[in-house]
Design an enzyme around this catalytic site. Structure first.
Site, mmCIF file in Angstrom:
data_model
loop_
_atom_site.group_PDB
_atom_site.id
_atom_site.type_symbol
_atom_site.label_atom_id
_atom_site.label_comp_id
_atom_site.label_asym_id
_atom_site.label_seq_id
_atom_site.Cartn_x
_atom_site.Cartn_y
_atom_site.Cartn_z
ATOM 1 N N THR A 36 -5.776 -72.540 25.631
ATOM 2 C CA THR A 36 -6.218 -72.491 27.033
ATOM 3 C C THR A 36 -7.158 -73.654 27.365
ATOM 4 O O THR A 36 -7.339 -73.971 28.534
ATOM 5 C CB THR A 36 -6.923 -71.156 27.381
ATOM 6 O OG1 THR A 36 -8.002 -70.954 26.461
ATOM 7 C CG2 THR A 36 -5.976 -69.982 27.323
ATOM 8 N N ASP A 53 -6.189 -74.171 14.843
ATOM 9 C CA ASP A 53 -6.506 -72.785 15.182
ATOM 10 C C ASP A 53 -7.598 -72.304 14.222
ATOM 11 O O ASP A 53 -7.460 -72.459 13.000
ATOM 12 C CB ASP A 53 -5.216 -71.970 14.995
ATOM 13 C CG ASP A 53 -5.337 -70.551 15.489
ATOM 14 O OD1 ASP A 53 -6.383 -69.916 15.254
ATOM 15 O OD2 ASP A 53 -4.363 -70.068 16.106
ATOM 16 N N TYR A 142 -8.585 -57.954 24.166
ATOM 17 C CA TYR A 142 -9.788 -58.790 24.313
ATOM 18 C C TYR A 142 -11.034 -57.990 23.930
ATOM 19 O O TYR A 142 -11.849 -58.436 23.116
ATOM 20 C CB TYR A 142 -9.887 -59.268 25.761
ATOM 21 C CG TYR A 142 -11.003 -60.251 26.014
ATOM 22 C CD1 TYR A 142 -10.952 -61.546 25.492
ATOM 23 C CD2 TYR A 142 -12.115 -59.903 26.771
ATOM 24 C CE1 TYR A 142 -11.980 -62.456 25.736
ATOM 25 C CE2 TYR A 142 -13.141 -60.810 27.021
ATOM 26 C CZ TYR A 142 -13.064 -62.081 26.502
ATOM 27 O OH TYR A 142 -14.083 -62.982 26.745
#
Ligand code: UDP
Length: 306
Positions: A36, A53, A142
């Site tokens: 993002t 990552d 989340y």
């Protein structure tokens, strides 16, 4: 704080934090997988970028005296698109960064979230409130990712004495937000600037408390410079309804506000407002930029992108 690793440094808050750290003379390294975040956010800055990552990067040879973890998709449409990656970021990713901090004896700071309070039954929310979160609902990837991250950090503090801290970040806005991230401030500003109706979800009576990013960054730096574990709420305690926000944004953009009512997404919290007594006491921190002023600066940022 000489040699700082910023995980998620190419994102909205990261891009602002990196600038502040560089101004303070820190050497900054960013690790980001650009899921993002955007490389343009860091263009021209004198820092190193690792395109990887946090879950799977080999960090064994990395040196850092300070590690800040902002790496996670943060807007509801963004994290709902990659729910598994979101859960891995808060578990495997946080573990990888904690192990790096342990090896280096670094200060570690984790960006947690007001979402750990879920649909709050206590108002405003202080850090001792345990929250009202669904483990299977549309925001669970989340909320539970961040809750697990908090638990893992507390375990590393207890078991390995890592110098770690947790901040719970409430709604934040400002330059370097993505116009397409789907959040209310970015949606309303881009809609108002292009003469479209503002998309109000539900009846617009739900509240949020919006903190300008420069205030938030100041809080992050203070937390980094302390050895507090927290969790500590960082947010602006001025609360507004979504309808009030629409009106303020209309005024700032000089347009007559037209509204379009869309369905309220599932598990959308009704009210949210931080109690920041702990941040005031521990860090001598509180926000200074009012919503109108912050939105004017954010409007200029969005206008420059159109
Ligand atoms: N919202 C809205 N219109 C939009 C985007 C969001 O009315 O175009 C509402 C959303 O339903 C929520 C609030 O604004 O009640 C804040 O949403 P956002 O996604 O910015 O943050 P979060 O829900 O994670 O606090």
């Amino acid at each position: 704080m000489k040699n700082v690793l910023v995980a998620g440094g190419a994102g909205f808050i990261g891009a602002n934090l990196c600038r502040s750290l560089l101004e303070k003379g820190c050497k900054v390294t960013v690790i980001d997988n650009f899921s993002t975040g955007k490389a343009e956010n860091l263009q021209g800055l004198p820092l190193d970028i690792i395109d990887a990552d946090i879950c799977y990067a080999d960090l064994t040879s990395l040196q850092a005296d300070t590690v800040v973890n902002l790496a996670c998709p943060a807007s509801p449409p963004a994290y709902q698109k990659i729910p598994v990656e979101t859960l891995m970021a808060g578990s495997l990713g946080v573990k990888n960064l904690l192990d790096l901090s342990l090896r280096n004896g670094s200060r570690f700071l984790q960006a947690s979230t007001s979402e750990v309070y879920g649909e709050p039954l206590v108002h405003p929310q202080n850090e001792s409130y345990r929250g009202n979160v669904s483990s299977v609902g549309p925001r669970s990837m989340y909320d539970e990712s961040k809750r697990f991250a908090e638990a893992l950090i507390m375990a590393y503090i207890k078991q390995y004495r890592v110098n770690a801290g947790i901040v719970r970040i409430f709604n934040t806005y400002g330059p370097f937000m993505r116009p397409d991230d789907g959040r209310v401030v970015s949606n309303f500003l881009t809609q108002a600037l292009s003469g479209r109706p503002l998309s109000v979800y539900g009846n617009g009576s739900q509240t949020r408390s919006f903190c300008f990013v420069s205030d938030l960054v100041e809080g992050l730096v203070k937390m980094l410079e302390s050895d507090a574990a927290g969790p500590v709420n960082l947010g602006n305690p001025t609360e507004n309804t979504v309808l009030e926000l629409a009106q303020i944004i209309g005024n700032i953009c000089g347009v007559e506000v037209k509204l379009r009512y869309d369905p309220l997404p599932g598990d959308d919290p009704t009210r949210r407002c931080p109690d920041i007594s702990l941040a005031k006491q521990l860090l001598n921190w509180e926000p200074h930029i009012c919503l109108e002023e912050g939105l004017k600066q954010t409007k200029s940022w969005f206008a420059s992108l159109i």
